[in-house]
Design a protein around this motif. Sequence first.
Motif, PDB file in Angstrom:
ATOM      1  N   HIS A   1       0.842  -1.189   0.000  1.00 41.66           N
ATOM      2  CA  HIS A   1       0.000   0.000   0.000  1.00 41.66           C
ATOM      3  C   HIS A   1       0.882   1.246   0.000  1.00 41.66           C
ATOM      4  O   HIS A   1       2.052   1.201   0.376  1.00 41.66           O
ATOM      5  CB  HIS A   1      -0.937   0.005   1.213  1.00 41.66           C
ATOM      6  CG  HIS A   1      -0.223   0.026   2.530  1.00 41.66           C
ATOM      7  ND1 HIS A   1       0.326  -1.124   3.077  1.00 41.66           N
ATOM      8  CD2 HIS A   1       0.060   1.022   3.387  1.00 41.66           C
ATOM      9  CE1 HIS A   1       0.906  -0.816   4.231  1.00 41.66           C
ATOM     10  NE2 HIS A   1       0.768   0.485   4.441  1.00 41.66           N
ATOM     11  N   ALA A   2       0.265   2.350  -0.431  1.00 41.42           N
ATOM     12  CA  ALA A   2       1.009   3.612  -0.495  1.00 41.42           C
ATOM     13  C   ALA A   2       1.240   4.150   0.918  1.00 41.42           C
ATOM     14  O   ALA A   2       0.414   3.983   1.813  1.00 41.42           O
ATOM     15  CB  ALA A   2       0.230   4.619  -1.322  1.00 41.42           C
ATOM     16  N   ARG A   3       2.375   4.771   1.110  1.00 43.16           N
ATOM     17  CA  ARG A   3       2.713   5.351   2.406  1.00 43.16           C
ATOM     18  C   ARG A   3       2.860   6.863   2.218  1.00 43.16           C
ATOM     19  O   ARG A   3       3.664   7.316   1.413  1.00 43.16           O
ATOM     20  CB  ARG A   3       4.034   4.784   2.916  1.00 43.16           C
ATOM     21  CG  ARG A   3       4.457   5.329   4.261  1.00 43.16           C
ATOM     22  CD  ARG A   3       5.767   4.713   4.706  1.00 43.16           C
ATOM     23  NE  ARG A   3       6.851   4.921   3.787  1.00 43.16           N
ATOM     24  CZ  ARG A   3       7.645   6.006   3.787  1.00 43.16           C
ATOM     25  NH1 ARG A   3       7.445   6.962   4.647  1.00 43.16           N
ATOM     26  NH2 ARG A   3       8.625   6.109   2.921  1.00 43.16           N
ATOM     27  N   PRO A   4       2.061   7.649   2.966  1.00 43.58           N
ATOM     28  CA  PRO A   4       2.184   9.103   2.813  1.00 43.58           C
ATOM     29  C   PRO A   4       3.546   9.587   3.320  1.00 43.58           C
ATOM     30  O   PRO A   4       4.035   9.143   4.357  1.00 43.58           O
ATOM     31  CB  PRO A   4       1.045   9.659   3.661  1.00 43.58           C
ATOM     32  CG  PRO A   4       0.671   8.564   4.588  1.00 43.58           C
ATOM     33  CD  PRO A   4       1.047   7.269   3.916  1.00 43.58           C
ATOM     34  N   LEU A   5       4.173  10.466   2.563  1.00 46.23           N
ATOM     35  CA  LEU A   5       5.499  10.955   2.931  1.00 46.23           C
ATOM     36  C   LEU A   5       5.482  11.826   4.177  1.00 46.23           C
ATOM     37  O   LEU A   5       6.476  11.920   4.883  1.00 46.23           O
ATOM     38  CB  LEU A   5       6.101  11.746   1.765  1.00 46.23           C
ATOM     39  CG  LEU A   5       6.373  10.937   0.500  1.00 46.23           C
ATOM     40  CD1 LEU A   5       6.848  11.846  -0.611  1.00 46.23           C
ATOM     41  CD2 LEU A   5       7.404   9.873   0.782  1.00 46.23           C
ATOM     42  N   SER A   6       4.367  12.483   4.455  1.00 46.69           N
ATOM     43  CA  SER A   6       4.316  13.393   5.598  1.00 46.69           C
ATOM     44  C   SER A   6       3.994  12.690   6.910  1.00 46.69           C
ATOM     45  O   SER A   6       4.057  13.301   7.966  1.00 46.69           O
ATOM     46  CB  SER A   6       3.279  14.489   5.337  1.00 46.69           C
ATOM     47  OG  SER A   6       2.007  13.894   5.182  1.00 46.69           O
TER      48      SER A   6
ATOM     49  N   THR B   1       6.508   6.467   8.542  1.00 50.91           N
ATOM     50  CA  THR B   1       7.935   6.435   8.210  1.00 50.91           C
ATOM     51  C   THR B   1       8.704   5.624   9.247  1.00 50.91           C
ATOM     52  O   THR B   1       9.544   4.791   8.902  1.00 50.91           O
ATOM     53  CB  THR B   1       8.507   7.867   8.129  1.00 50.91           C
ATOM     54  OG1 THR B   1       7.801   8.586   7.118  1.00 50.91           O
ATOM     55  CG2 THR B   1       9.983   7.849   7.785  1.00 50.91           C
ATOM     56  N   GLU B   2       8.421   5.856  10.521  1.00 52.84           N
ATOM     57  CA  GLU B   2       9.104   5.115  11.587  1.00 52.84           C
ATOM     58  C   GLU B   2       8.764   3.627  11.524  1.00 52.84           C
ATOM     59  O   GLU B   2       9.631   2.778  11.744  1.00 52.84           O
ATOM     60  CB  GLU B   2       8.727   5.692  12.948  1.00 52.84           C
ATOM     61  CG  GLU B   2       9.336   7.064  13.194  1.00 52.84           C
ATOM     62  CD  GLU B   2       8.816   7.714  14.451  1.00 52.84           C
ATOM     63  OE1 GLU B   2       7.931   7.141  15.123  1.00 52.84           O
ATOM     64  OE2 GLU B   2       9.298   8.815  14.764  1.00 52.84           O
ATOM     65  N   GLU B   3       7.521   3.302  11.203  1.00 50.83           N
ATOM     66  CA  GLU B   3       7.122   1.894  11.080  1.00 50.83           C
ATOM     67  C   GLU B   3       7.857   1.232   9.916  1.00 50.83           C
ATOM     68  O   GLU B   3       8.349   0.105  10.037  1.00 50.83           O
ATOM     69  CB  GLU B   3       5.618   1.803  10.868  1.00 50.83           C
ATOM     70  CG  GLU B   3       5.112   0.381  10.706  1.00 50.83           C
ATOM     71  CD  GLU B   3       3.619   0.334  10.406  1.00 50.83           C
ATOM     72  OE1 GLU B   3       3.160  -0.770  10.052  1.00 50.83           O
ATOM     73  OE2 GLU B   3       2.934   1.360  10.493  1.00 50.83           O
ATOM     74  N   THR B   4       7.961   1.936   8.800  1.00 52.87           N
ATOM     75  CA  THR B   4       8.664   1.387   7.636  1.00 52.87           C
ATOM     76  C   THR B   4      10.143   1.207   7.933  1.00 52.87           C
ATOM     77  O   THR B   4      10.746   0.195   7.565  1.00 52.87           O
ATOM     78  CB  THR B   4       8.477   2.298   6.407  1.00 52.87           C
ATOM     79  OG1 THR B   4       7.086   2.433   6.154  1.00 52.87           O
ATOM     80  CG2 THR B   4       9.167   1.725   5.188  1.00 52.87           C
ATOM     81  N   VAL B   5      10.747   2.179   8.621  1.00 55.57           N
ATOM     82  CA  VAL B   5      12.162   2.065   8.990  1.00 55.57           C
ATOM     83  C   VAL B   5      12.372   0.874   9.916  1.00 55.57           C
ATOM     84  O   VAL B   5      13.328   0.109   9.758  1.00 55.57           O
ATOM     85  CB  VAL B   5      12.660   3.377   9.640  1.00 55.57           C
ATOM     86  CG1 VAL B   5      14.020   3.183  10.290  1.00 55.57           C
ATOM     87  CG2 VAL B   5      12.721   4.489   8.611  1.00 55.57           C
ATOM     88  N   ALA B   6      11.485   0.676  10.872  1.00 53.96           N
ATOM     89  CA  ALA B   6      11.597  -0.460  11.792  1.00 53.96           C
ATOM     90  C   ALA B   6      11.448  -1.784  11.031  1.00 53.96           C
ATOM     91  O   ALA B   6      12.191  -2.743  11.286  1.00 53.96           O
ATOM     92  CB  ALA B   6      10.543  -0.355  12.886  1.00 53.96           C
ATOM     93  N   ASN B   7      10.520  -1.847  10.085  1.00 52.78           N
ATOM     94  CA  ASN B   7      10.344  -3.071   9.290  1.00 52.78           C
ATOM     95  C   ASN B   7      11.559  -3.352   8.421  1.00 52.78           C
ATOM     96  O   ASN B   7      12.015  -4.493   8.318  1.00 52.78           O
ATOM     97  CB  ASN B   7       9.094  -2.966   8.415  1.00 52.78           C
ATOM     98  CG  ASN B   7       7.813  -3.077   9.214  1.00 52.78           C
ATOM     99  OD1 ASN B   7       7.806  -3.627  10.314  1.00 52.78           O
ATOM    100  ND2 ASN B   7       6.735  -2.536   8.685  1.00 52.78           N
ATOM    101  N   LEU B   8      12.100  -2.311   7.779  1.00 54.77           N
ATOM    102  CA  LEU B   8      13.301  -2.495   6.958  1.00 54.77           C
ATOM    103  C   LEU B   8      14.496  -2.917   7.805  1.00 54.77           C
ATOM    104  O   LEU B   8      15.298  -3.747   7.389  1.00 54.77           O
ATOM    105  CB  LEU B   8      13.631  -1.206   6.197  1.00 54.77           C
ATOM    106  CG  LEU B   8      12.739  -0.897   5.003  1.00 54.77           C
ATOM    107  CD1 LEU B   8      13.025   0.491   4.477  1.00 54.77           C
ATOM    108  CD2 LEU B   8      12.933  -1.922   3.914  1.00 54.77           C
ATOM    109  N   HIS B   9      14.613  -2.356   9.009  1.00 54.99           N
ATOM    110  CA  HIS B   9      15.704  -2.722   9.911  1.00 54.99           C
ATOM    111  C   HIS B   9      15.584  -4.187  10.320  1.00 54.99           C
ATOM    112  O   HIS B   9      16.584  -4.924  10.327  1.00 54.99           O
ATOM    113  CB  HIS B   9      15.713  -1.815  11.134  1.00 54.99           C
ATOM    114  CG  HIS B   9      16.820  -2.107  12.085  1.00 54.99           C
ATOM    115  ND1 HIS B   9      16.632  -2.893  13.199  1.00 54.99           N
ATOM    116  CD2 HIS B   9      18.125  -1.758  12.073  1.00 54.99           C
ATOM    117  CE1 HIS B   9      17.776  -3.004  13.839  1.00 54.99           C
ATOM    118  NE2 HIS B   9      18.703  -2.321  13.169  1.00 54.99           N
ATOM    119  N   ALA B  10      14.384  -4.623  10.633  1.00 53.99           N
ATOM    120  CA  ALA B  10      14.172  -6.025  11.013  1.00 53.99           C
ATOM    121  C   ALA B  10      14.473  -6.951   9.837  1.00 53.99           C
ATOM    122  O   ALA B  10      15.096  -8.000  10.010  1.00 53.99           O
ATOM    123  CB  ALA B  10      12.733  -6.233  11.496  1.00 53.99           C
TER     124      ALA B  10
END
Length: 101
Positions: free
Chosen positions: A7-12, A17-26
């Motif tokens: 799904h699309a993630r709003p840039l603002s 953003t923090e959730e995506t960073v945490a998922n990418l880190h994991a």
Amino acid sequence: MSRFASHARPLSSQSATEETVANLHAYASSYGHARVQPLSALDTVVVPSNVERIVAEKTKPAIFDLFLAAGIAAYLAVFTKIVSSSQVLLDKSLITLRKGY
């Protein structure tokens, strides 16, 4: 990877953003050591691109190279032993044939 592109993630949205960073880190941590570093606006450079993708490469451990080298060394040692013993056998056979004639 489907959870990042489903799904699309709003840039603002800071929480998205923090959730995506945490998922990418994991996800990255499952392949090796990963760490998250904060970036300022001065650290980022926008590069125009028409294709967006994430590339992850697996690296082979160094122990694989050691096992491969040991296997090659063992193969060469056995091959050398076989060649050496066959040379001795061939020499004995030739000497026996010469004596017979």
